[in-house]
Design an enzyme around this catalytic site. Sequence first.
Site, PDB file in Angstrom:
ATOM      1  N   TRP A  10       0.820  -1.179  -0.103  1.00  0.00           N
ATOM      2  CA  TRP A  10      -0.047   0.103   0.000  1.00  0.00           C
ATOM      3  C   TRP A  10       1.153   1.185  -0.111  1.00  0.00           C
ATOM      4  CZ3 TRP A  10      -4.347  -1.568   4.018  1.00  0.00           C
ATOM      5  CH2 TRP A  10      -5.100  -2.390   3.524  1.00  0.00           C
ATOM      6  N   HIS A  96      12.945  -2.793  -1.468  1.00  0.00           N
ATOM      7  CA  HIS A  96      12.040  -2.243  -2.505  1.00  0.00           C
ATOM      8  C   HIS A  96      12.773  -1.380  -3.450  1.00  0.00           C
ATOM      9  CE1 HIS A  96       8.809  -0.248  -4.566  1.00  0.00           C
ATOM     10  NE2 HIS A  96       7.858  -1.409  -4.316  1.00  0.00           N
ATOM     11  N   GLU A  98      11.664   1.541  -4.203  1.00  0.00           N
ATOM     12  CA  GLU A  98      11.888   3.064  -3.775  1.00  0.00           C
ATOM     13  C   GLU A  98      12.609   3.184  -2.690  1.00  0.00           C
ATOM     14  OE1 GLU A  98       7.721   2.567  -3.569  1.00  0.00           O
ATOM     15  OE2 GLU A  98       7.621   2.661  -5.689  1.00  0.00           O
ATOM     16  N   GLU A 168      11.070  -6.983  -9.642  1.00  0.00           N
ATOM     17  CA  GLU A 168      10.506  -5.870  -9.850  1.00  0.00           C
ATOM     18  C   GLU A 168      10.927  -5.030 -10.869  1.00  0.00           C
ATOM     19  OE1 GLU A 168       6.967  -5.058  -7.000  1.00  0.00           O
ATOM     20  OE2 GLU A 168       8.658  -3.903  -6.025  1.00  0.00           O
ATOM     21  N   GLY A 174       4.688   1.219 -11.130  1.00  0.00           N
ATOM     22  CA  GLY A 174       3.839   2.506 -10.794  1.00  0.00           C
ATOM     23  C   GLY A 174       3.857   3.401 -12.422  1.00  0.00           C
ATOM     24  N   GLY A 236      -0.070   0.156  -7.062  1.00  0.00           N
ATOM     25  CA  GLY A 236      -1.328   0.462  -7.451  1.00  0.00           C
ATOM     26  C   GLY A 236      -2.539  -0.165  -7.220  1.00  0.00           C
TER      27      GLY A 236
HETATM   28  C1  PEP Z   1       5.341  -1.924  -5.983  1.00  0.00           C
HETATM   29  O1  PEP Z   1       5.204  -1.021  -5.541  1.00  0.00           O
HETATM   30  O2  PEP Z   1       6.105  -2.976  -5.719  1.00  0.00           O
HETATM   31  C2  PEP Z   1       4.856  -2.014  -7.567  1.00  0.00           C
HETATM   32  C3  PEP Z   1       4.931  -3.175  -8.102  1.00  0.00           C
HETATM   33  O3  PEP Z   1       3.751  -0.870  -7.723  1.00  0.00           O
HETATM   34  P1  PEP Z   1       2.746  -1.133  -8.888  1.00  0.00           P
HETATM   35  O4  PEP Z   1       1.950  -2.114  -8.810  1.00  0.00           O
HETATM   36  O5  PEP Z   1       2.010   0.274  -8.618  1.00  0.00           O
HETATM   37  O6  PEP Z   1       3.656  -0.984 -10.389  1.00  0.00           O
END
Ligand code: PEP
Length: 257
Positions: A10, A96, A98, A168, A174, A236
């Site tokens: 989230w 992650h 970010e 990822e 995002g 998201g």
């Molecule tokens: C995430 O934050 O791990 C992610 C995959 O985000 P989104 O699904 O929004 O791309």
Amino acid sequence: MRRYFIAGNWKMNLTRAAAEALATDLVAAMPAGDSPVDVLVAPASPYLLPVASVTAGSHVELGAQDAYFESAGAFTGEVSVEMLLDVGCTQVILGHSERRHVLGETDEFTGKKVEAALAGGLKVILCVGELLSEREAEETDSVLDRQMAGGLKNVDERAMENVVIAYEPVWAIGTGKTASPDQAESAHDHLRKWLANRYNSEVADRTRILYGGSVKPENASELLGQPNVDGALVGGASLKADLFNAIIEAAVELAGS
Ligand code: PEP
């Protein structure tokens, strides 16, 4: 056979009331009895406790978005593994993109957190993934190798039972751009081979590798249908109960097929 795992990150979103309402909707939609799919939500830290009171006793597990490697002390703003366990978390997302690219966390720093989380009793979702520039320079495999080696530096074969990997690609997070099923499968296959080399074929076979990056109901079945994709880490689309439930439903259908 690896069980599908759908996890919702989230991030720094929602209000307390919205987080409770979303968790309530997800719990209500979970199939009665044993679910063939594992489901987890990771709210922002201030909402862990209220969400825990909604998910308690349900099939929806509670996860944190990060944890620090020290257990207590003068670490302003940080949250320890013990604190997360204390409020009902069973898992934590670490590394992650970010945290790596916005907050500058290194592979070594991530590795220390992974080690501390596992030692303290939290399961870990370790995120790895390349930037667009790295993909374009054909460095995807070497970036993944470096992030895996750093993140799992002090993790032995036994502790790997409590680790899930999330691939990822940063360019897909995002952005609405999803890796194609072939791109995802190829990276997951590479990661599984890395696990076989570093550990053994048993660890490689049993470790779940999730895909994350703009997963939505429209692309979930195709991504989850790849042989080495064992679930999804969803950003998201995890903020809307109907979208997240549709992704869970895609996994349930594939698990039963
Ligand atoms: C995430 O934050 O791990 C992610 C995959 O985000 P989104 O699904 O929004 O791309």
